[in-house]
Design a protein around this motif. Structure first.
Motif, PDB file in Angstrom:
ATOM      1  N   MET A  64       0.824  -1.208   0.000  1.00 29.86           N
ATOM      2  CA  MET A  64       0.000   0.000   0.000  1.00 29.86           C
ATOM      3  C   MET A  64       0.859   1.259   0.000  1.00 29.86           C
ATOM      4  N   ASP A  65       0.763   2.020  -1.087  1.00 28.96           N
ATOM      5  CA  ASP A  65       1.391   3.336  -1.113  1.00 28.96           C
ATOM      6  C   ASP A  65       0.668   4.202  -0.092  1.00 28.96           C
ATOM      7  N   ILE A  66       1.380   5.100   0.548  1.00 31.27           N
ATOM      8  CA  ILE A  66       0.771   5.969   1.549  1.00 31.27           C
ATOM      9  C   ILE A  66       0.107   7.178   0.896  1.00 31.27           C
ATOM     10  N   SER A  67       0.819   7.844   0.003  1.00 29.51           N
ATOM     11  CA  SER A  67       0.298   9.070  -0.627  1.00 29.51           C
ATOM     12  C   SER A  67      -0.336   8.741  -1.964  1.00 29.51           C
ATOM     13  N   PRO A  69      -4.094   9.553  -4.506  1.00 33.60           N
ATOM     14  CA  PRO A  69      -5.293  10.384  -4.665  1.00 33.60           C
ATOM     15  C   PRO A  69      -6.551   9.650  -4.195  1.00 33.60           C
ATOM     16  N   VAL A  70      -7.622  10.366  -4.077  1.00 33.95           N
ATOM     17  CA  VAL A  70      -8.954   9.885  -3.705  1.00 33.95           C
ATOM     18  C   VAL A  70      -9.004   9.444  -2.243  1.00 33.95           C
ATOM     19  N   MET A  71      -8.171   8.458  -1.881  1.00 32.16           N
ATOM     20  CA  MET A  71      -8.113   7.948  -0.508  1.00 32.16           C
ATOM     21  C   MET A  71      -6.665   7.540  -0.250  1.00 32.16           C
ATOM     22  N   ASP A  72      -6.072   8.055   0.819  1.00 34.60           N
ATOM     23  CA  ASP A  72      -4.670   7.716   1.080  1.00 34.60           C
ATOM     24  C   ASP A  72      -4.541   6.313   1.670  1.00 34.60           C
ATOM     25  N   GLY A  73      -3.311   5.877   1.837  1.00 30.92           N
ATOM     26  CA  GLY A  73      -3.046   4.530   2.325  1.00 30.92           C
ATOM     27  C   GLY A  73      -3.559   4.267   3.726  1.00 30.92           C
ATOM     28  N   TYR A  74      -3.555   5.293   4.579  1.00 23.33           N
ATOM     29  CA  TYR A  74      -4.058   5.114   5.947  1.00 23.33           C
ATOM     30  C   TYR A  74      -5.560   4.809   5.949  1.00 23.33           C
ATOM     31  N   GLU A  75      -6.310   5.582   5.194  1.00 23.05           N
ATOM     32  CA  GLU A  75      -7.767   5.368   5.145  1.00 23.05           C
ATOM     33  C   GLU A  75      -8.100   4.039   4.476  1.00 23.05           C
ATOM     34  N   ALA A  76      -7.388   3.718   3.401  1.00 23.33           N
ATOM     35  CA  ALA A  76      -7.620   2.444   2.716  1.00 23.33           C
ATOM     36  C   ALA A  76      -7.301   1.271   3.652  1.00 23.33           C
ATOM     37  N   LEU A  77      -6.213   1.382   4.402  1.00 27.83           N
ATOM     38  CA  LEU A  77      -5.864   0.335   5.367  1.00 27.83           C
ATOM     39  C   LEU A  77      -6.989   0.128   6.374  1.00 27.83           C
ATOM     40  N   ALA A  78      -7.522   1.212   6.919  1.00 29.22           N
ATOM     41  CA  ALA A  78      -8.590   1.108   7.916  1.00 29.22           C
ATOM     42  C   ALA A  78      -9.800   0.382   7.336  1.00 29.22           C
ATOM     43  N   LYS A  79     -10.158   0.686   6.100  1.00 24.08           N
ATOM     44  CA  LYS A  79     -11.325   0.040   5.478  1.00 24.08           C
ATOM     45  C   LYS A  79     -11.054  -1.434   5.183  1.00 24.08           C
ATOM     46  N   VAL A  89      -0.367  -6.185   5.543  1.00 21.36           N
ATOM     47  CA  VAL A  89      -0.352  -4.978   4.706  1.00 21.36           C
ATOM     48  C   VAL A  89       0.970  -4.258   4.958  1.00 21.36           C
ATOM     49  N   ILE A  90       1.718  -4.079   3.874  1.00 22.11           N
ATOM     50  CA  ILE A  90       3.017  -3.422   3.943  1.00 22.11           C
ATOM     51  C   ILE A  90       2.906  -2.051   3.294  1.00 22.11           C
ATOM     52  N   ALA A  91       3.288  -1.027   4.025  1.00 25.77           N
ATOM     53  CA  ALA A  91       3.276   0.339   3.499  1.00 25.77           C
ATOM     54  C   ALA A  91       4.488   0.549   2.600  1.00 25.77           C
ATOM     55  N   LEU A  92       4.259   1.239   1.484  1.00 26.54           N
ATOM     56  CA  LEU A  92       5.337   1.658   0.593  1.00 26.54           C
ATOM     57  C   LEU A  92       5.360   3.176   0.647  1.00 26.54           C
ATOM     58  N   THR A  93       6.501   3.742   0.979  1.00 30.63           N
ATOM     59  CA  THR A  93       6.503   5.178   1.187  1.00 30.63           C
ATOM     60  C   THR A  93       7.838   5.827   0.884  1.00 30.63           C
ATOM     61  N   ALA A  94       7.756   7.067   0.484  1.00 31.11           N
ATOM     62  CA  ALA A  94       8.954   7.889   0.339  1.00 31.11           C
ATOM     63  C   ALA A  94       9.290   8.544   1.670  1.00 31.11           C
ATOM     64  N   TYR A  95       8.370   8.468   2.623  1.00 25.43           N
ATOM     65  CA  TYR A  95       8.553   9.082   3.935  1.00 25.43           C
ATOM     66  C   TYR A  95       9.183   8.065   4.873  1.00 25.43           C
ATOM     67  N   MET A 104       2.949   4.804  10.797  1.00 24.16           N
ATOM     68  CA  MET A 104       2.459   3.671   9.996  1.00 24.16           C
ATOM     69  C   MET A 104       2.166   2.461  10.879  1.00 24.16           C
ATOM     70  N   PHE A 105       3.069   2.174  11.807  1.00 28.35           N
ATOM     71  CA  PHE A 105       2.840   1.032  12.698  1.00 28.35           C
ATOM     72  C   PHE A 105       1.653   1.294  13.624  1.00 28.35           C
ATOM     73  N   GLU A 106       1.524   2.508  14.109  1.00 25.61           N
ATOM     74  CA  GLU A 106       0.387   2.857  14.964  1.00 25.61           C
ATOM     75  C   GLU A 106      -0.932   2.758  14.199  1.00 25.61           C
ATOM     76  N   ALA A 107      -0.899   3.030  12.902  1.00 25.82           N
ATOM     77  CA  ALA A 107      -2.112   2.944  12.072  1.00 25.82           C
ATOM     78  C   ALA A 107      -2.504   1.494  11.796  1.00 25.82           C
ATOM     79  N   GLY A 108      -1.568   0.560  11.991  1.00 26.37           N
ATOM     80  CA  GLY A 108      -1.892  -0.843  11.796  1.00 26.37           C
ATOM     81  C   GLY A 108      -1.190  -1.527  10.643  1.00 26.37           C
ATOM     82  N   PHE A 109      -0.249  -0.853   9.991  1.00 20.90           N
ATOM     83  CA  PHE A 109       0.525  -1.534   8.956  1.00 20.90           C
ATOM     84  C   PHE A 109       1.413  -2.575   9.629  1.00 20.90           C
ATOM     85  N   ASP A 110       1.616  -3.692   8.952  1.00 19.02           N
ATOM     86  CA  ASP A 110       2.471  -4.744   9.491  1.00 19.02           C
ATOM     87  C   ASP A 110       3.941  -4.410   9.318  1.00 19.02           C
TER      88      ASP A 110
END
Length: 133
Positions: A64-67, A69-79, A89-95, A104-110
């Motif tokens: 899951m990319d974090i940034s 359009p439409v819905m970011d990775g955090y919101e998509a992860l929650a849904k 779910v692994i976050a992919l990020t430039a951050y 990211m870990f607090e949001a629930g990414f593995d």
């Protein structure tokens, strides 16, 4: 547009299915080149499409990319977590700062991987999470 990029119908493909939520075409192409031989890939261009595609076809793991359009990775992860709390779910990020990783870990990414991705690290992480299921 939600697209499936593995060239076969999902029912006929016995490889593990990875949903890749990535809005940047070159970033997705890199993931596709690295993984298409071993995994059935599903591609969503934004977070909303990722949620829609997951609900329609499922997945064994999500990148899951974090940034996006439409819905970011955090919101998509929650849904997605509403449907499958245990899905890796692994976050992919430039951050890649520690504060970003912590969020990211607090949001629930593995796990999270910094861009640009390293092929060996990506493959190792995916194998680890798929073996844990």
């Amino acid at each position: 547009m939600v697209s499936e990029n593995n060239g076969t119908a999902p029912q006929a493909d016995s490889r593990p299915r990875i949903l890749v939520a990535e809005d940047n075409p070159s970033n997705y192409k890199l993931v596709e080149v690295l993984l298409r031989r071993d995994y059935a890939l599903l591609h969503a261009w934004d977070g909303a499409e990722a949620v829609e595609l997951f609900r329609a076809q499922g997945a064994d793991l999500v990148l899951m990319d974090i940034s996006m359009p439409v819905m970011d990775g955090y919101e998509a992860l929650a849904k997605i977590r509403e449907s499958d709390p245990a899905l890796p779910v692994i976050a992919l990020t430039a951050y890649a700062f520690e504060a970003d990783r912590q969020r990211m870990f607090e949001a629930g990414f593995d796990d999270c991987l910094a861009k640009p991705l390293r092929a060996d690290v990506l493959r190792t992480k995916i194998a680890h999470y798929l073996a844990s299921e």
